[in-house]
Motif scaffolding. Structure first.
Motif, PDB file in Angstrom:
ATOM      1  N   ALA A  11      14.154  -6.398 -31.586  1.00  0.00           N
ATOM      2  CA  ALA A  11      15.025  -5.875 -30.493  1.00  0.00           C
ATOM      3  C   ALA A  11      14.553  -6.782 -29.311  1.00  0.00           C
ATOM      4  O   ALA A  11      15.493  -7.329 -28.852  1.00  0.00           O
ATOM      5  N   VAL A  12      13.366  -6.896 -29.079  1.00  0.00           N
ATOM      6  CA  VAL A  12      13.054  -7.849 -28.006  1.00  0.00           C
ATOM      7  C   VAL A  12      13.522  -9.290 -28.367  1.00  0.00           C
ATOM      8  O   VAL A  12      13.710 -10.150 -27.408  1.00  0.00           O
ATOM      9  N   ALA A  13      13.307  -9.685 -29.501  1.00  0.00           N
ATOM     10  CA  ALA A  13      13.470 -11.170 -29.626  1.00  0.00           C
ATOM     11  C   ALA A  13      15.102 -11.481 -29.649  1.00  0.00           C
ATOM     12  O   ALA A  13      15.575 -12.527 -29.233  1.00  0.00           O
ATOM     13  N   GLU A  14      15.800 -10.445 -29.727  1.00  0.00           N
ATOM     14  CA  GLU A  14      17.389 -10.664 -29.889  1.00  0.00           C
ATOM     15  C   GLU A  14      17.829 -10.373 -28.232  1.00  0.00           C
ATOM     16  O   GLU A  14      18.837 -11.271 -27.861  1.00  0.00           O
ATOM     17  N   GLU A  15      17.149  -9.493 -27.516  1.00  0.00           N
ATOM     18  CA  GLU A  15      17.544  -9.120 -26.341  1.00  0.00           C
ATOM     19  C   GLU A  15      17.079 -10.106 -25.253  1.00  0.00           C
ATOM     20  O   GLU A  15      17.467 -10.334 -24.191  1.00  0.00           O
ATOM     21  N   GLY A  19      13.381  -4.324 -21.224  1.00  0.00           N
ATOM     22  CA  GLY A  19      14.367  -2.955 -20.940  1.00  0.00           C
ATOM     23  C   GLY A  19      15.356  -3.058 -21.754  1.00  0.00           C
ATOM     24  O   GLY A  19      15.678  -1.703 -22.195  1.00  0.00           O
ATOM     25  N   ARG A  20      16.222  -3.956 -21.833  1.00  0.00           N
ATOM     26  CA  ARG A  20      17.211  -3.711 -22.813  1.00  0.00           C
ATOM     27  C   ARG A  20      17.019  -3.452 -24.196  1.00  0.00           C
ATOM     28  O   ARG A  20      17.545  -2.596 -24.933  1.00  0.00           O
ATOM     29  N   ALA A  21      15.794  -4.124 -24.629  1.00  0.00           N
ATOM     30  CA  ALA A  21      15.533  -3.744 -26.115  1.00  0.00           C
ATOM     31  C   ALA A  21      14.843  -2.272 -26.165  1.00  0.00           C
ATOM     32  O   ALA A  21      15.248  -1.570 -27.191  1.00  0.00           O
ATOM     33  N   ALA A  22      14.133  -1.789 -25.228  1.00  0.00           N
ATOM     34  CA  ALA A  22      13.830  -0.239 -25.030  1.00  0.00           C
ATOM     35  C   ALA A  22      15.173   0.630 -25.197  1.00  0.00           C
ATOM     36  O   ALA A  22      14.977   1.534 -25.700  1.00  0.00           O
TER      37      ALA A  22
END
Length: 298
Positions: A11-15, A19-22
């Motif tokens: 999620a973090v790698a793609e976003e 904040g957006r990943a969370a």
């Protein structure tokens, strides 16, 4: 390492934004950051570079990314296989091809695979020249590739699927455009649009060899990776080129395909795979390919 840590990493790698990943994971940002830190600790490497303005993947993060995706993909396949009817085939198959040069060979295979094995996930990657495709087969990032032959790759398996005569492709306003056939030596004064030497294109090698056999040295006017882009440049008057006869049916406006007289050079194409990495999905694909893409005479 836990599954939720891998999901958080992706999620973090793609976003590239905590904040957006969370928000995507429906969790608070602080627990997400702690999850990533625990994953980094278990791996012994930092996966992200963080500052007040941006988040980016480190070298370790970039290396970990394809494996993390594969873990989740395999888990998804396992879930689907566990709930599927008996006999249903599930799996993933990554196929590489060049583009226009495979417009008569790729569709029969993919169509047959989708019809017979709808649970098989196909990933198609275009724009690959032969040497690039061989590299993907070696490292396992691709299962099957459409390539030009012959190749020097003793650790890979290949099979011929087509042998085609090469013809000339010229702009519609070329002095020879109205001819039914031409001799290759008649293009000796023209510049040629070819594929880049560094990418190991079999078509490029065939063009240069054919011109040498015809008694002249190829003058390269432009190099492009995609064969159809090469045809577009021919249409624009940048130069001429040689293409297999199957391309005659998909020529862009402003170009003409002219067969070559007197022993036209031939281009062999085939499929390649890594025999050390044959998955059940690849085994099925090879069986179908034997049927829909039989080996032609040399």
């Amino acid at each position: 390492m836990e599954l939720r840590q891998i999901e958080a990493f992706l999620a973090v790698a793609e976003e590239l934004h905590f904040g957006r990943a969370a928000s995507r994971l429906r969790m608070a940002q602080s627990p997400l950051s702690q999850t990533i830190k625990k994953l980094e600790k278990s791996l012994g490497a930092e996966l992200f570079e963080r500052n007040t303005r941006a988040v980016s993947l480190t070298t370790a993060g970039l290396s970990f990314l394809p494996h993390a995706r594969k873990i989740l993909e395999e888990l998804d396949l396992a879930r689907r296989a566990a709930t599927a009817d008996t006999g249903t085939v599930y799996g993933r198959l990554a196929i590489g091809f060049s583009g226009a040069l495979n417009h008569t060979t790729l569709p029969p295979l993919t169509r047959a695979l989708r019809q017979r094995y709808p649970g098989l996930d196909l990933t198609l990657s275009g724009g690959l020249l032969t040497q690039d495709a061989l590299g993907h087969l070696h490292n396992g990032s691709m299962d099957l590739a459409f390539i030009g032959l012959p190749v020097d790759a003793p650790s890979l398996a290949t099979r011929r699927i087509a042998v085609e005569p090469l013809g000339a492709t010229v702009p519609v306003d070329h002095p020879l455009a109205g001819r039914s056939t031409i001799a290759l030596r008649e293009l000796a004064a023209d510049g040629f649009v070819t594929m880049p030497e560094a990418q190991g294109s079999t078509l490029r090698e065939a063009i240069l060899s054919a011109c040498t056999a015809a008694g002249f040295r190829t003058r390269v006017a432009q190099e492009v990776s995609d064969p159809y882009t090469a045809l577009s440049l021919v249409a624009g008057g940048v130069g001429v080129s040689l293409m297999p006869e199957s391309v005659a049916g998909i020529m862009p406006g402003g170009t003409v395909f002219i067969p070559l007289s007197d022993n036209a050079p031939r281009l062999e194409s085939g499929i390649a795979w890594n025999p050390a990495l044959v998955s059940p999905a690849l085994r099925l694909a090879l069986q179908v390919a034997e049927e829909v893409l039989p080996t032609p005479p040399a």
